[in-house]
Design an enzyme around this catalytic site. Structure first.
Site, PDB file in Angstrom:
ATOM      1  N   TYR A 148       4.423   4.603  -3.774  1.00 55.77           N
ATOM      2  CA  TYR A 148       4.779   3.182  -3.895  1.00 55.77           C
ATOM      3  C   TYR A 148       4.590   2.474  -2.552  1.00 55.77           C
ATOM      4  O   TYR A 148       3.866   1.481  -2.450  1.00 55.77           O
ATOM      5  CB  TYR A 148       6.230   3.074  -4.361  1.00 55.77           C
ATOM      6  CG  TYR A 148       6.664   1.655  -4.644  1.00 55.77           C
ATOM      7  CD1 TYR A 148       6.206   0.977  -5.776  1.00 55.77           C
ATOM      8  CD2 TYR A 148       7.542   0.978  -3.789  1.00 55.77           C
ATOM      9  CE1 TYR A 148       6.613  -0.328  -6.047  1.00 55.77           C
ATOM     10  CE2 TYR A 148       7.949  -0.316  -4.058  1.00 55.77           C
ATOM     11  CZ  TYR A 148       7.479  -0.966  -5.179  1.00 55.77           C
ATOM     12  OH  TYR A 148       7.873  -2.264  -5.449  1.00 55.77           O
ATOM     13  N   LYS A 152       1.528  -0.086  -1.728  1.00 55.76           N
ATOM     14  CA  LYS A 152       1.803  -1.495  -1.441  1.00 55.76           C
ATOM     15  C   LYS A 152       1.298  -1.877  -0.044  1.00 55.76           C
ATOM     16  O   LYS A 152       0.836  -3.001   0.172  1.00 55.76           O
ATOM     17  CB  LYS A 152       3.304  -1.772  -1.540  1.00 55.76           C
ATOM     18  CG  LYS A 152       3.848  -1.709  -2.969  1.00 55.76           C
ATOM     19  CD  LYS A 152       3.487  -2.972  -3.762  1.00 55.76           C
ATOM     20  CE  LYS A 152       4.216  -3.047  -5.087  1.00 55.76           C
ATOM     21  NZ  LYS A 152       3.923  -4.260  -5.845  1.00 55.76           N
TER      22      LYS A 152
END
Ligand code: UDP
Length: 325
Positions: A148, A152
């Protein structure tokens, strides 16, 4: 400006609230969602709206034709709960990286503006407190949260690469722990876990000593920040979050008080790489966008608890009443 707005992740928690606001502003909205963590039900009330459409689409695949006419794109596509995004780390990483690549290519050819929903997770377990946008972060690139966090981070890198090299118009928001109605009951995030546990009269699962902190931002405030950033003069990255910081134990106590539950607190091990502290410095958003959160934790929790009560079909007195019944 072309009024078609593309919302990848539009059937998710945040996306569904954003779609509502965009429709209310008169836009036509095309939501894309692979329904991995989003749900048709989140946008069920919009399905008959003449200016709303949901296409089931995995953002790692080439974009559907219908997306080409969008004038603006809000990219909210990615599972955001650690429990969900760790289930398929490959897909989580690719959704952020390949997903934004597809969207940036689209924006380059159409001239559309892209807003990327980035995250406070780009700061990792921060060594600087509160976090300002120029803090470069402290992320474990191979830890369980990396799919994650690094996905990102790379998405931000690509957004700025397309901005500088290819003149694509971008906006980057770093969101801090949004919560509100339509978090999924089994989502695994702390706000939904505690509320569901309290309403069911089950023990609240506190990870670690509960002294780690988060800053919880009610979904309406988050969505308002996204709209202001999209329309505003700065590209970001901009922190969008509530600067009021709470320990997890304080959150547990607030949830118990507001639900009237007598659930106990049970300690569980702290997950690896769980950030100890998190609080946004929002001076940039305040100065440049005139944005700051308006909804207190108490008011936001009351609204969220009400929604979960209906979702779980529990009586208004919550876990306490169920136990006594
Ligand atoms: N947490 C907790 N109990 C839960 C779920 C989470 O104590 O049932 C803690 C978790 O360890 C973290 C914080 O609450 O310190 C926020 O977790 P969440 O998964 O909501 O978001 P994130 O860690 O991504 O900020």
């Amino acid at each position: 400006m072309n009024s078609l707005v593309l919302v990848p992740g539009g059937a998710g928690f945040l996306g569904s609230h954003l779609c509502e606001r965009l429709l209310a502003r008169g836009h036509t909205v095309l939501a894309l969602d692979d329904l991995s963590t989003g749900h048709r039900r989140h946008v069920g009330h919009l399905s008959a709206h003449p200016r709303f459409r949901l296409l089931v689409h995995d953002l790692t695949r080439p974009l559907p034709r219908a997306a080409r006419s969008a004038g603006r794109v809000y990219n909210l596509a990615c599972p955001a709960s650690p429990a969900y995004y760790q289930q398929d780390p490959v897909q989580t990483t690719l959704t952020s990286v390949i997903g934004i690549w597809h969207l940036l290519e689209l924006c380059q050819s159409s001239g559309a503006r892209l807003l990327q929903a980035s995250t406070s997770e780009v700061y990792g377990d921060p060594q600087v407190h509160p976090q300002t946008e120029n803090y470069v972060g402290h992320v474990n690139p191979i830890g369980p949260r990396a799919c994650y966090d690094e996905g990102k981070r790379c998405a931000e890198t690509l957004a700025f690469a397309y901005r500088w090299q290819r003149n694509v118009e971008i906006r980057v928001a770093r969101l801090f722990n949004s919560y509100g109605p339509r978090l999924r009951p089994g989502d695994g995030r702390v706000v939904s876990n505690f509320i569901v546990q309290a309403l069911r009269g089950e023990p609240l699962t506190v990870y670690g000593d509960g002294q780690q902190t988060r800053s919880f931002c009610y979904v309406d405030d988050t969505v308002e920040g996204l709209l202001k950033l999209m329309d505003g003069p700065i590209e970001g990255p901009v922190n969008l979050g509530n600067p009021v910081e709470h320990t997890i134990l304080e959150l547990a106590e607030a949830v118990l008080r507001l639900t009237g539950s007598r659930s106990e607190l049970h300690r569980h091990p702290l997950p690896p790489d769980d950030p100890r502290k998190r609080r946004p410095d929002i001076s940039l958003a305040q100065r440049q966008l005139g944005w700051m959160p308006r909804v207190s934790l108490e008011d936001g929790l009351v609204a969220t608890i009400e929604w979960f009560r209906r979702e779980l079909e529990l009586p208004a007195t919550g876990g306490l009443a169920r136990k006594a019944a």
